[in-house]
Design a protein around this motif. Sequence first.
Motif, PDB file in Angstrom:
ATOM      1  N   GLY A 331       0.792  -1.228   0.000  1.00 11.65           N
ATOM      2  CA  GLY A 331       0.000   0.000   0.000  1.00 11.65           C
ATOM      3  C   GLY A 331       0.817   1.266   0.000  1.00 11.65           C
ATOM      4  N   GLU A 332       2.139   1.154  -0.037  1.00  8.71           N
ATOM      5  CA  GLU A 332       3.026   2.317   0.020  1.00  8.71           C
ATOM      6  C   GLU A 332       3.472   2.682  -1.396  1.00  8.71           C
ATOM      7  OE1 GLU A 332       5.237   5.389   0.537  1.00  8.71           O
ATOM      8  OE2 GLU A 332       4.122   4.571   2.236  1.00  8.71           O
ATOM      9  N   TYR A 333       2.998   3.829  -1.883  1.00  3.85           N
ATOM     10  CA  TYR A 333       3.183   4.197  -3.286  1.00  3.85           C
ATOM     11  C   TYR A 333       4.633   4.146  -3.736  1.00  3.85           C
ATOM     12  CZ  TYR A 333       3.395   7.018  -7.506  1.00  3.85           C
ATOM     13  OH  TYR A 333       3.658   7.460  -8.776  1.00  3.85           O
ATOM     14  N   TRP A 334       5.536   4.779  -2.991  1.00 11.99           N
ATOM     15  CA  TRP A 334       6.910   4.892  -3.475  1.00 11.99           C
ATOM     16  C   TRP A 334       7.616   3.552  -3.506  1.00 11.99           C
ATOM     17  CZ3 TRP A 334       7.711   8.869  -6.226  1.00 11.99           C
ATOM     18  CH2 TRP A 334       7.068  10.073  -5.950  1.00 11.99           C
ATOM     19  N   ARG A 335       7.281   2.657  -2.594  1.00  7.52           N
ATOM     20  CA  ARG A 335       7.901   1.325  -2.613  1.00  7.52           C
ATOM     21  C   ARG A 335       7.341   0.498  -3.777  1.00  7.52           C
ATOM     22  NH1 ARG A 335      11.010   3.328  -0.844  1.00  7.52           N
ATOM     23  NH2 ARG A 335      12.017   2.178  -2.535  1.00  7.52           N
ATOM     24  N   VAL A 336       6.031   0.604  -4.002  1.00  9.38           N
ATOM     25  CA  VAL A 336       5.423  -0.106  -5.131  1.00  9.38           C
ATOM     26  C   VAL A 336       5.961   0.461  -6.443  1.00  9.38           C
ATOM     27  CG1 VAL A 336       3.263  -0.558  -6.361  1.00  9.38           C
ATOM     28  CG2 VAL A 336       3.344  -0.761  -3.875  1.00  9.38           C
ATOM     29  N   LYS A 337       6.036   1.783  -6.528  1.00  5.32           N
ATOM     30  CA  LYS A 337       6.532   2.423  -7.752  1.00  5.32           C
ATOM     31  C   LYS A 337       7.966   1.978  -8.048  1.00  5.32           C
ATOM     32  CE  LYS A 337       7.372   6.876  -9.982  1.00  5.32           C
ATOM     33  NZ  LYS A 337       8.729   6.473 -10.429  1.00  5.32           N
ATOM     34  N   ASP A 338       8.804   1.876  -7.035  1.00  2.10           N
ATOM     35  CA  ASP A 338      10.179   1.441  -7.225  1.00  2.10           C
ATOM     36  C   ASP A 338      10.211   0.029  -7.810  1.00  2.10           C
ATOM     37  OD1 ASP A 338      13.016   1.807  -6.969  1.00  2.10           O
ATOM     38  OD2 ASP A 338      12.972   0.458  -5.251  1.00  2.10           O
ATOM     39  N   ALA A 339       9.402  -0.870  -7.239  1.00  3.47           N
ATOM     40  CA  ALA A 339       9.347  -2.246  -7.740  1.00  3.47           C
ATOM     41  C   ALA A 339       8.809  -2.280  -9.171  1.00  3.47           C
ATOM     42  CB  ALA A 339       8.472  -3.096  -6.822  1.00  3.47           C
ATOM     43  N   VAL A 340       7.790  -1.489  -9.444  1.00  2.00           N
ATOM     44  CA  VAL A 340       7.197  -1.453 -10.782  1.00  2.00           C
ATOM     45  C   VAL A 340       8.208  -0.920 -11.801  1.00  2.00           C
ATOM     46  CG1 VAL A 340       5.464  -0.260 -12.205  1.00  2.00           C
ATOM     47  CG2 VAL A 340       4.793  -1.347 -10.056  1.00  2.00           C
ATOM     48  N   ASP A 341       8.964   0.111 -11.438  1.00  2.26           N
ATOM     49  CA  ASP A 341       9.978   0.651 -12.345  1.00  2.26           C
ATOM     50  C   ASP A 341      11.007  -0.423 -12.717  1.00  2.26           C
ATOM     51  OD1 ASP A 341       8.838   3.137 -12.499  1.00  2.26           O
ATOM     52  OD2 ASP A 341      10.173   4.068 -11.028  1.00  2.26           O
ATOM     53  N   ILE A 342      11.394  -1.241 -11.725  1.00  5.98           N
ATOM     54  CA  ILE A 342      12.356  -2.318 -12.001  1.00  5.98           C
ATOM     55  C   ILE A 342      11.746  -3.342 -12.958  1.00  5.98           C
ATOM     56  CG2 ILE A 342      13.658  -4.222 -10.966  1.00  5.98           C
ATOM     57  CD1 ILE A 342      13.726  -2.453  -8.371  1.00  5.98           C
ATOM     58  N   LEU A 343      10.501  -3.704 -12.705  1.00 10.65           N
ATOM     59  CA  LEU A 343       9.822  -4.677 -13.569  1.00 10.65           C
ATOM     60  C   LEU A 343       9.636  -4.122 -14.986  1.00 10.65           C
ATOM     61  CD1 LEU A 343       7.204  -6.018 -11.002  1.00 10.65           C
ATOM     62  CD2 LEU A 343       9.163  -7.273 -11.927  1.00 10.65           C
ATOM     63  N   ILE A 344       9.399  -2.826 -15.089  1.00 14.92           N
ATOM     64  CA  ILE A 344       9.302  -2.198 -16.415  1.00 14.92           C
ATOM     65  C   ILE A 344      10.642  -2.314 -17.147  1.00 14.92           C
ATOM     66  CG2 ILE A 344       9.126   0.017 -17.615  1.00 14.92           C
ATOM     67  CD1 ILE A 344       6.955   0.806 -15.627  1.00 14.92           C
ATOM     68  N   ASP A 345      11.736  -2.031 -16.426  1.00 12.95           N
ATOM     69  CA  ASP A 345      13.064  -2.138 -17.052  1.00 12.95           C
ATOM     70  C   ASP A 345      13.342  -3.568 -17.516  1.00 12.95           C
ATOM     71  OD1 ASP A 345      13.526   0.532 -16.634  1.00 12.95           O
ATOM     72  OD2 ASP A 345      14.683   0.245 -14.790  1.00 12.95           O
ATOM     73  N   LEU A 346      12.772  -4.542 -16.792  1.00 16.51           N
ATOM     74  CA  LEU A 346      12.922  -5.948 -17.174  1.00 16.51           C
ATOM     75  C   LEU A 346      11.908  -6.366 -18.239  1.00 16.51           C
ATOM     76  CD1 LEU A 346      13.372  -7.495 -13.595  1.00 16.51           C
ATOM     77  CD2 LEU A 346      15.164  -7.204 -15.317  1.00 16.51           C
ATOM     78  N   LYS A 347      11.047  -5.421 -18.629  1.00 15.13           N
ATOM     79  CA  LYS A 347       9.957  -5.666 -19.582  1.00 15.13           C
ATOM     80  C   LYS A 347       8.966  -6.725 -19.078  1.00 15.13           C
ATOM     81  CE  LYS A 347      12.830  -4.349 -23.554  1.00 15.13           C
ATOM     82  NZ  LYS A 347      12.483  -2.930 -23.378  1.00 15.13           N
ATOM     83  N   GLU A 348       8.829  -6.786 -17.754  1.00 14.35           N
ATOM     84  CA  GLU A 348       7.864  -7.694 -17.122  1.00 14.35           C
ATOM     85  C   GLU A 348       6.572  -6.916 -16.859  1.00 14.35           C
ATOM     86  OE1 GLU A 348       8.111 -10.832 -16.623  1.00 14.35           O
ATOM     87  OE2 GLU A 348      10.238 -11.381 -16.493  1.00 14.35           O
ATOM     88  N   TYR A 349       5.907  -6.527 -17.933  1.00 18.22           N
ATOM     89  CA  TYR A 349       4.772  -5.623 -17.808  1.00 18.22           C
ATOM     90  C   TYR A 349       3.575  -6.284 -17.110  1.00 18.22           C
ATOM     91  CZ  TYR A 349       7.566  -3.119 -21.263  1.00 18.22           C
ATOM     92  OH  TYR A 349       8.586  -2.484 -21.919  1.00 18.22           O
TER      93      TYR A 349
END
Length: 444
Positions: A331-349
Amino acid sequence: MEKARILAGKRKGAAAIELMKKAAARAPGDSRLLIDVGDLYKQLGRGDEALEYYRRGLQAAQRPSDRAFALSTIALTYRERKNWPEYLTYAKQFVQLASSGKIPLSQEMKALSLFHQGAILSQEDDYDRALSMAEQSVDLFSNDYIKFEALLLLADINAKIGNMAEVTKYAVQAGELLPNDPWQQRKVGEFFAGLNQMDEALTYYRRFLALGKDGHDRAMGYATLAGAYQRMGRQEKYIENAKLYLETVSSLGDEATDDQKGNWGYYYGEIMTAEKKPEEAYKGYSTAVKYLRDKYRLSETYGKMARHNAKIGNRDLAREQALKAAELMPGEYWRVKDAVDILIDLKEYDLAIEVIDKAPANESDFYLLRSVVYQRADKRPEAIEASKDYIDSLRAGLVNLSPRSVGDGELKLWEALRSTGELTRLPPGMLLEIHYAGMIHLRP
């Protein structure tokens, strides 16, 4: 229990905990003793165990006065954690019991009831009545520690209505009430930091460090200063205090707690990162995750490890660590956003969308993040639909808008982009981020 208190005061945690468990086992129905055990766990920095014993104290309470004491203790603990839903649950139960006529209303109990009523009304945006209740509680409290909390409540209410002169007045009064208590000085610093008044926060953090009674307090002082300087973007001071933290914790030897060992690993990783030694940094972060219990710091550390592995091509481990980072703080935006940014870089959309779907449904920022993922995946229709959900969430007022999701001007800009078709023509490599003052930046 007295021996356990002495051991806890000397930070001999394992021995103190063993004695506390024995005391609780001998008197499982003694509500006040269970609350005392919780207090000692809290003193040792083990908040989750403290709450466990507070709840046991509440369950064991037979007399209404003991139940009221337990309810208020739990409510105040959740208030310190800024867990407002849980705070309101227990505070409202306390107020209901205090007004039922089942317990004698001493001056202190009346003051405590007024304090909780004021805090509840503040959360409900009824600021005039909240101020009145909080002011009355300050006048009635004889316990300086609870009066301290009431003064900070008054400062907080005034912050919500924009009366900054009163904010400073009450926060300073709180600090002056307990000038020799390092932890209360730190709490005033945390209050100012919550308002992004970092210079004022540093004043109280330095007082905390100066008043610290032992190496454990000094370690916390350096960690607190490091965190403040990091937030201010003052990298040199951040690393300086991180190094002082390492020296202080190392000097504690066997007396260092698991949390301190975990933070030692984290700060070692940060120092090595600053010195451009990524392999050494990774060793530090790996040590940190073995010991850390603070979910935010643990999530942050897994995120740093994931980025390292993504950079060196270890995709599987990077993906696993990014998912772990998000799982710890869904539920913490910045922690979720950080994880999502990494997954985006890995193209794990698809995985990135799964992570977002586990976040609170009524948080507007997560609608925005979903739009970003679809945009990066070049899924234009889904990106537009997600941005529409974001606009609708702002319009519906589902949440109190944070500084990163700022009201009317931003909403009109989004609607204009969408209505003119500009939103559909943004290239898929463009990342939309909401920044302070309602500005939208487009960053490749």
